[in-house]
Write a protein that holds these residues in place. Sequence first.
Motif, short mmCIF file in Angstrom:
data_model
loop_
_atom_site.label_atom_id
_atom_site.label_comp_id
_atom_site.label_asym_id
_atom_site.label_seq_id
_atom_site.Cartn_x
_atom_site.Cartn_y
_atom_site.Cartn_z
N ARG A 30 20.20 15.71 78.02
CA ARG A 30 19.54 16.37 76.89
C ARG A 30 19.71 17.88 76.96
O ARG A 30 19.86 18.56 75.93
N MET A 31 19.71 18.43 78.16
CA MET A 31 19.94 19.87 78.33
C MET A 31 21.37 20.22 77.93
O MET A 31 21.61 21.23 77.26
N ILE A 32 22.32 19.38 78.34
CA ILE A 32 23.73 19.61 77.98
C ILE A 32 23.91 19.51 76.47
O ILE A 32 24.60 20.34 75.85
N ARG A 33 23.28 18.50 75.86
CA ARG A 33 23.40 18.33 74.40
C ARG A 33 22.86 19.56 73.66
O ARG A 33 23.46 20.01 72.67
N ALA A 34 21.73 20.09 74.15
CA ALA A 34 21.14 21.26 73.49
C ALA A 34 22.07 22.46 73.60
O ALA A 34 22.27 23.19 72.61
N LEU A 35 22.65 22.66 74.77
CA LEU A 35 23.57 23.79 74.95
C LEU A 35 24.81 23.62 74.08
O LEU A 35 25.26 24.59 73.44
N LEU A 36 25.37 22.41 74.05
CA LEU A 36 26.54 22.16 73.21
C LEU A 36 26.22 22.39 71.74
O LEU A 36 27.04 22.97 71.01
N TRP A 37 25.04 21.97 71.32
CA TRP A 37 24.64 22.17 69.91
C TRP A 37 24.61 23.65 69.58
O TRP A 37 25.11 24.07 68.52
N LEU A 38 24.05 24.45 70.48
CA LEU A 38 23.98 25.89 70.25
C LEU A 38 25.38 26.50 70.22
O LEU A 38 25.69 27.33 69.35
N LEU A 39 26.22 26.11 71.17
CA LEU A 39 27.58 26.66 71.21
C LEU A 39 28.37 26.31 69.97
O LEU A 39 29.16 27.12 69.47
N MET A 40 28.16 25.11 69.46
CA MET A 40 28.93 24.68 68.29
C MET A 40 28.51 25.42 67.01
O MET A 40 29.17 25.31 65.99
N ARG A 41 27.43 26.18 67.08
CA ARG A 41 27.03 26.99 65.94
C ARG A 41 27.79 28.33 65.90
O ARG A 41 27.69 29.07 64.92
N VAL A 42 28.50 28.64 66.96
CA VAL A 42 29.22 29.90 67.09
C VAL A 42 30.67 29.71 66.62
O VAL A 42 31.26 28.66 66.87
N PRO A 43 31.28 30.69 65.96
CA PRO A 43 32.69 30.57 65.55
C PRO A 43 33.59 30.25 66.75
O PRO A 43 33.31 30.68 67.88
N TYR A 44 34.68 29.54 66.49
CA TYR A 44 35.49 28.93 67.56
C TYR A 44 35.91 29.92 68.65
O TYR A 44 35.67 29.67 69.83
N ASP A 45 36.54 31.03 68.29
CA ASP A 45 37.05 31.95 69.31
C ASP A 45 35.93 32.45 70.22
O ASP A 45 36.06 32.47 71.44
N ARG A 46 34.83 32.89 69.62
CA ARG A 46 33.70 33.39 70.41
C ARG A 46 33.03 32.25 71.19
O ARG A 46 32.51 32.47 72.29
N ARG A 47 33.04 31.06 70.62
CA ARG A 47 32.47 29.88 71.29
C ARG A 47 33.18 29.60 72.61
O ARG A 47 32.54 29.36 73.64
N VAL A 48 34.50 29.64 72.58
CA VAL A 48 35.28 29.37 73.79
C VAL A 48 35.02 30.43 74.85
O VAL A 48 34.83 30.11 76.03
N VAL A 49 34.98 31.69 74.44
CA VAL A 49 34.72 32.78 75.38
C VAL A 49 33.32 32.65 75.97
O VAL A 49 33.12 32.80 77.19
N LEU A 50 32.34 32.36 75.13
CA LEU A 50 30.95 32.23 75.59
C LEU A 50 30.79 31.07 76.55
O LEU A 50 30.10 31.19 77.58
N ALA A 51 31.41 29.93 76.25
CA ALA A 51 31.33 28.77 77.13
C ALA A 51 31.93 29.08 78.50
O ALA A 51 31.40 28.67 79.54
N GLY A 52 33.03 29.83 78.51
CA GLY A 52 33.63 30.23 79.77
C GLY A 52 32.71 31.13 80.58
O GLY A 52 32.57 30.97 81.80
#
Length: 295
Positions: free
Chosen positions: A18-40
């Motif tokens: 559930r913690m992973i799902r919440a984080l993924l949900w938040l990341l998926m709200r960010v535009p793709y390029d910034r999403r990838v950088v933020l996840a890294g």
Amino acid sequence: MAKRDSSLQLAVDWVSDRMIRALLWLLMRVPYDRRVVLAGWLAAHVLAPIAGYRRRIRHNLALIMPDLPESEVRRMQRKVPENLGRTLIELYSGPEFAARAARATVTGEGLPALDAAHAEGRPVLLVTGHIGNYDAVRAALLARGFKVGGLYRPMNNRYFNDHYVEAISRIGKPLFPRGRHGLSDMVRFLRSGGMLGIVIDQYMRAGVELDFMGHPALTALSAAEMALRYDALVVPTYGIRQPNGLDFDLVFEAPIPSGTPEAMTQALNDSLAAQVRLHPDQWLWTHRRWKKPRV
């Protein structure tokens, strides 16, 4: 006691998922390029210390590259989990990631052999490791109209596994779980002239001890054995991340010649080892790749 332990593990798995799902949900709200950088960044600076990845990276580097300067070891402790975080969110980004992979540069002697096998309807095993983003090759070949499937290892956390498989399915199908459950479907797919992506750089208790980067590592022979059984072409393939961290160079090496399963698998290990030495910060040094087998 076993049932209690099992129930406790399920509860832990559920909460962590559930913690992973919440984080993924938040990341998926960010535009793709910034999403990838933020996840890294999150993987390198939050996940890695909590999960003990930095310690394991240091341990593996001390075994394989004992003369690496301390400054480079620390850089690797940041860059390796960063690549892991980028890869994970890319796999969850489906069409956006696939579109990026479709624009990748392509090099290597293996592409003409793939084209010929595709035209002939000959099975192909696309063998890779956890370097760069291993699914970039599958996404790019699917965009070219090739019939490409993937073999994956189900996650230990079944709650996480459900949405993980759903996510990588959005990149393309078919997908086959490692083990008996997916074996018959996978064989039918191969025999029909399909191309199957396989990673071979995980510790396999039932594997054979072969050299990997100068040290013995238990390695599965299954890719070579399948190739011999079904007359499949074996092509080492890699999705190497470009310096911008978002795009890829796809490398298709010359097919591995037929031989014994051990000789073919050693050739695959040597191919991957060469790529790891070229791009050390893109390989998953968090694996217990050189773990000693239990007696």
